[in-house]
Design a protein around this motif. Structure first.
Motif, PDB file in Angstrom:
ATOM      1  N   VAL A  86       0.845  -1.199   0.000  1.00  0.00           N
ATOM      2  CA  VAL A  86       0.000   0.000   0.000  1.00  0.00           C
ATOM      3  C   VAL A  86       0.879   1.247   0.000  1.00  0.00           C
ATOM      4  O   VAL A  86       0.604   2.210  -0.718  1.00  0.00           O
ATOM      5  CB  VAL A  86      -0.984  -0.006   1.190  1.00  0.00           C
ATOM      6  CG1 VAL A  86      -1.721   1.326   1.298  1.00  0.00           C
ATOM      7  CG2 VAL A  86      -1.979  -1.150   1.047  1.00  0.00           C
ATOM      8  N   HIS A  87       1.948   1.225   0.774  1.00  0.00           N
ATOM      9  CA  HIS A  87       2.872   2.357   0.813  1.00  0.00           C
ATOM     10  C   HIS A  87       3.469   2.612  -0.578  1.00  0.00           C
ATOM     11  O   HIS A  87       3.552   3.756  -1.029  1.00  0.00           O
ATOM     12  CB  HIS A  87       3.983   2.104   1.832  1.00  0.00           C
ATOM     13  CG  HIS A  87       4.868   3.280   2.046  1.00  0.00           C
ATOM     14  ND1 HIS A  87       5.925   3.573   1.205  1.00  0.00           N
ATOM     15  CD2 HIS A  87       4.842   4.258   2.986  1.00  0.00           C
ATOM     16  CE1 HIS A  87       6.515   4.675   1.624  1.00  0.00           C
ATOM     17  NE2 HIS A  87       5.883   5.110   2.701  1.00  0.00           N
ATOM     18  N   THR A  88       3.880   1.553  -1.256  1.00  0.00           N
ATOM     19  CA  THR A  88       4.427   1.672  -2.615  1.00  0.00           C
ATOM     20  C   THR A  88       3.390   2.269  -3.562  1.00  0.00           C
ATOM     21  O   THR A  88       3.693   3.185  -4.339  1.00  0.00           O
ATOM     22  CB  THR A  88       4.893   0.292  -3.134  1.00  0.00           C
ATOM     23  OG1 THR A  88       5.918  -0.191  -2.274  1.00  0.00           O
ATOM     24  CG2 THR A  88       5.405   0.377  -4.564  1.00  0.00           C
ATOM     25  N   ASP A  89       2.158   1.761  -3.494  1.00  0.00           N
ATOM     26  CA  ASP A  89       1.098   2.280  -4.363  1.00  0.00           C
ATOM     27  C   ASP A  89       0.784   3.738  -4.057  1.00  0.00           C
ATOM     28  O   ASP A  89       0.637   4.551  -4.968  1.00  0.00           O
ATOM     29  CB  ASP A  89      -0.171   1.432  -4.223  1.00  0.00           C
ATOM     30  CG  ASP A  89      -0.064   0.098  -4.944  1.00  0.00           C
ATOM     31  OD1 ASP A  89       0.863  -0.084  -5.763  1.00  0.00           O
ATOM     32  OD2 ASP A  89      -0.926  -0.773  -4.687  1.00  0.00           O
ATOM     33  N   VAL A  90       0.695   4.083  -2.786  1.00  0.00           N
ATOM     34  CA  VAL A  90       0.405   5.471  -2.405  1.00  0.00           C
ATOM     35  C   VAL A  90       1.528   6.384  -2.887  1.00  0.00           C
ATOM     36  O   VAL A  90       1.266   7.472  -3.415  1.00  0.00           O
ATOM     37  CB  VAL A  90       0.182   5.603  -0.882  1.00  0.00           C
ATOM     38  CG1 VAL A  90       0.217   7.058  -0.440  1.00  0.00           C
ATOM     39  CG2 VAL A  90      -1.141   4.958  -0.479  1.00  0.00           C
ATOM     40  N   SER A  91       2.772   5.963  -2.735  1.00  0.00           N
ATOM     41  CA  SER A  91       3.902   6.785  -3.183  1.00  0.00           C
ATOM     42  C   SER A  91       3.811   7.065  -4.676  1.00  0.00           C
ATOM     43  O   SER A  91       4.057   8.196  -5.121  1.00  0.00           O
ATOM     44  CB  SER A  91       5.229   6.101  -2.857  1.00  0.00           C
ATOM     45  OG  SER A  91       5.392   6.019  -1.454  1.00  0.00           O
TER      46      SER A  91
END
Length: 120
Positions: A86-91
């Motif tokens: 999720v962090h990767t996608d949000v970034s």
């Protein structure tokens, strides 16, 4: 007084598309026309758009828009997904301008809607 709607246009087109928009804005200004606020996210081709705005990222955007601003941890829990993914996608979505980070580190979707224009 209601806040104006913020709409993001997603398009497929190369540099020529952006140059055409710039030229139209320049000519409108030169003729004394009213400036038009336009938010556009362009992709070179459909495969790139689909690789970038994956189904998982679209679900993330929908969930974040519905729930409002929050932390990535809360978002991952809500979606039942791994925090790192999720962090990767949000970034990536922040990099594209589809998501904004607040001063408190929370994330939010600043758009009321997204309109896609897929030309040939």
């Amino acid at each position: 007084m209601s806040k104006p709607s913020r709409l993001l246009q997603v398009r497929i087109g190369g540099a020529g598309d952006a140059l055409d928009r710039f030229e139209a804005a320049w000519n409108r200004q030169a003729q004394g026309g009213k400036p038009v606020s336009l938010s556009v996210l362009s992709f070179g081709d459909l495969p790139l758009l689909l690789r970038t705005l994956t189904p998982a990222r679209w679900v993330l955007l929908e969930a974040l828009r519905k729930a409002g601003a929050g932390s990535i941890y809360e978002l991952a829990k809500r979606l039942g997904r791994d925090y790192k993914n999720v962090h990767t996608d949000v970034s990536k979505l922040v990099e594209l301008g589809l998501v904004e980070r607040g001063e408190d580190g929370g994330v939010a979707v600043p758009w009321d809607g997204v309109r896609a224009e897929l030309g040939f």
